[in-house]
Write an enzyme that holds these catalytic residues in place. Sequence first.
Site, PDB file in Angstrom:
ATOM      1  N   TYR A   1     -10.249  -6.341  11.498  1.00  0.00           N
ATOM      2  CA  TYR A   1      -9.420  -5.972  12.647  1.00  0.00           C
ATOM      3  C   TYR A   1      -9.186  -7.167  13.573  1.00  0.00           C
ATOM      4  CZ  TYR A   1     -10.705  -1.429  10.858  1.00  0.00           C
ATOM      5  OH  TYR A   1     -10.885  -0.354  10.028  1.00  0.00           O
TER       6      TYR A   1
ATOM      7  N   GLU B   1       0.851  -1.194   0.000  1.00  0.00           N
ATOM      8  CA  GLU B   1       0.000   0.000   0.000  1.00  0.00           C
ATOM      9  C   GLU B   1       0.884   1.241   0.000  1.00  0.00           C
ATOM     10  OE1 GLU B   1      -3.267   0.376   3.098  1.00  0.00           O
ATOM     11  OE2 GLU B   1      -1.985   2.029   3.711  1.00  0.00           O
TER      12      GLU B   1
ATOM     13  N   HIS C   1      -8.495   3.491  -2.451  1.00  0.00           N
ATOM     14  CA  HIS C   1      -9.319   3.425  -1.244  1.00  0.00           C
ATOM     15  C   HIS C   1     -10.401   4.492  -1.365  1.00  0.00           C
ATOM     16  CE1 HIS C   1      -6.070   1.287   1.379  1.00  0.00           C
ATOM     17  NE2 HIS C   1      -6.264   0.710   0.203  1.00  0.00           N
TER      18      HIS C   1
END
Length: 317
Positions: free
Chosen positions: A179, A19, A94
């Site tokens: 997460y 990223e 994104h």
Amino acid sequence: MKITDHIKEANGKTLFSFEIIPPKKGNSIQQLYDNIDPLMEFKPPFIDVTTSREEYVYIEKEGLLDRKITRMRPGTVGICAAIKHKYDVDTVPHVLCGGFTKEETEYVLVDCHYLGIQNVMALRGDAMSHQKYFTPNKDGNHYAKDLVKQIHNLNEGKYLHDVVETNNCSDFCIGVAGYPEKHLEAPSLQTDLKRLKEKVDAGANYVVTQMFFDNQKYFEFVEAAKKAGINVPIIPGIKPIAVKRHLQLLPQVFRIDIPEILIDEVEKCKTNKDVRQVGIEFAINQSKELLAAGVPVLHYYSMGKSDNIHAIASELF
Ligand code: FAD
């Protein structure tokens, strides 16, 4: 090509991806190319490009501070298009709820479709720095799940104000965030998993995790996700520690734990160059274990500098 197709085509082989963050406005895209160039030898099938929401800047005017809203790192879709065409690699912009109306989001998605971008990462975004809680724009999406639904609708030709009968619909492959140590606002990991399942049910095709330093947490998360009925690929996100300050900053910002053994090694370091080396070695060992477990992709957070990612990938790919 879709991320899910890259994973299928790899047939069990772990892929490498990373990223990047757009440069601050006023800087050149060459800065990004200089960081991407060395990583292309590891043949990433895709590169993610983050989006930053708007923020306040303070400008001094006649002795007073004037507050203005600005976006410091614009250009995600343009950067994705430039990288895609320069390197012939898939790029993943994104797309955020925060700071955008649904209308603006639709324009971003239409642009992506025109540019041949087939994957998008759907995220809520965080609260602005002066806010305690995330507040969506009036006319914006509230949760990532709502954004996933908007993208999914577009894939079916359903725009915000009309339905377009066409054989040229978008066909976005949609990524969402997961997460392993739960999202900081979630009351429990189980509730957070329920929310993740809602994103997948709304149309998400794969998950990329928040960074973590204890693989056991990732393995348990993947198991719990499977039990919760989440059957899409869960890509681990890895961030090598690069400066001593990360020991405080990363837990504070992302609510993640750092293992004692890593803390001890970082604390022994005399310079940030030493810390960077410790971060590289830790990430290599972490990645080796994930590779052995057959994860679909090892996805690295480069945070604008790629020398450490290059050192890690050289040992693995
Ligand atoms: P959501 O999935 O919407 O979840 C946010 C919180 O709301 C969670 O606590 C969830 O449990 C809860 N929740 C969800 N639905 C409901 C509901 N119906 N009712 C009550 N609670 C609910 N940020 C950026 O600004 N730019 C980026 O480019 C970016 N890239 C990222 C990439 C990855 C891989 C990851 C892991 C994070 C990224 N982030 C980025 C950070 C992200 O925007 C924040 O973590 C944000 O706080 C949550 O985003 P989300 O998409 O997970 O939100």
